[in-house]
Design an enzyme around this catalytic site. Structure first.
Site, PDB file in Angstrom:
ATOM      1  N   GLU A  80      -0.405 -17.055  -9.596  1.00  0.00           N
ATOM      2  CA  GLU A  80       0.535 -16.240 -10.354  1.00  0.00           C
ATOM      3  C   GLU A  80       1.989 -16.531  -9.980  1.00  0.00           C
ATOM      4  O   GLU A  80       2.899 -15.839 -10.423  1.00  0.00           O
ATOM      5  CB  GLU A  80       0.221 -14.759 -10.142  1.00  0.00           C
TER       6      GLU A  80
ATOM      7  N   TYR B 196       0.840  -1.192   0.000  1.00  0.00           N
ATOM      8  CA  TYR B 196       0.000   0.000   0.000  1.00  0.00           C
ATOM      9  C   TYR B 196       0.880   1.249   0.000  1.00  0.00           C
ATOM     10  O   TYR B 196       0.570   2.238  -0.657  1.00  0.00           O
ATOM     11  CB  TYR B 196      -0.951  -0.011   1.201  1.00  0.00           C
TER      12      TYR B 196
ATOM     13  N   ASN C 223     -12.259  -1.376  -5.370  1.00  0.00           N
ATOM     14  CA  ASN C 223     -12.040  -1.766  -6.765  1.00  0.00           C
ATOM     15  C   ASN C 223     -13.224  -2.617  -7.245  1.00  0.00           C
ATOM     16  O   ASN C 223     -13.463  -3.693  -6.701  1.00  0.00           O
ATOM     17  CB  ASN C 223     -10.726  -2.554  -6.868  1.00  0.00           C
TER      18      ASN C 223
ATOM     19  N   CYS D 135      -6.071  -5.870  -7.721  1.00  0.00           N
ATOM     20  CA  CYS D 135      -5.919  -5.397  -6.346  1.00  0.00           C
ATOM     21  C   CYS D 135      -5.377  -6.501  -5.431  1.00  0.00           C
ATOM     22  O   CYS D 135      -4.841  -6.208  -4.370  1.00  0.00           O
ATOM     23  CB  CYS D 135      -7.242  -4.842  -5.823  1.00  0.00           C
ATOM     24  N   HIS D 136      -5.484  -7.753  -5.867  1.00  0.00           N
ATOM     25  CA  HIS D 136      -4.937  -8.852  -5.065  1.00  0.00           C
ATOM     26  C   HIS D 136      -3.419  -8.792  -4.983  1.00  0.00           C
ATOM     27  O   HIS D 136      -2.822  -9.421  -4.119  1.00  0.00           O
ATOM     28  CB  HIS D 136      -5.386 -10.209  -5.629  1.00  0.00           C
TER      29      HIS D 136
END
Length: 162
Positions: A153, A95, A118, A126-127
């Site tokens: 990912e 953040y 979001n 946003c993850h």
């Protein structure tokens, strides 16, 4: 005003409700239960493309999305969401990183709030935003989904246990 239509897509994270129009995708929501309403039969091209690209993402064949977005939010929220689009697949930012990119170190909480608002998770990733200590904090779809997406990912991160 363009009429929003809904469609649904199965995913490893449950059913996704996708809202949009010819102008673009407006929202993606995680559903914990099957949808009550049927999907719109004739889908605008952006929704058809979105469903296809989400399937490709979950199959490991896509790392970014190329669908038009029709996001509604404050100017600050839209700036945050735009920065999120630039976080590469498999990478994370804190953040604080996002606040610094905005030029305001004091905006960390506001970044967190915008991140939490979001409307198109996964597509606007946003993850990929984590706590300063490297742990998972906050995710509208549930931390287990955030953890799954990051592992998918190739960037596994554990949720903070209290």
């Amino acid at each position: 005003m363009t009429e929003l239509v809904l469609t649904y897509s199965d995913s490893p994270l449950g059913v996704l409700e996708i809202a949009g129009s010819e102008a673009g995708i407006r929202a993606v929501r995680f559903l914990d239960e099957p949808p009550l309403a049927p999907a719109t039969p004739d889908l605008p091209a952006p929704l058809v493309s979105c469903v296809q690209q989400l399937h490709e993402y979950f199959a490991g064949q896509r790392r970014s999305f190329e669908v038009p977005l029709d996001l509604k939010g404050t100017p600050f929220q839209r700036r945050v969401w735009e920065l999120l689009l630039h976080i590469p697949f498999g990478e994370t930012r804190t953040y604080l990183d996002i606040a610094l990119a905005l030029g305001d170190v004091k905006a960390v909480r506001a970044v967190g709030a915008a991140n939490g608002q979001n409307p198109v998770p996964i597509i606007v990733p946003c993850h990929r935003v984590i706590g300063g200590d490297g742990t998972l904090i906050g995710y509208g779809g549930g931390l287990w989904r955030k953890e799954w997406l990051l592992a998918h990912e190739g960037h596994p991160v554990q949720a903070r246990l209290f």
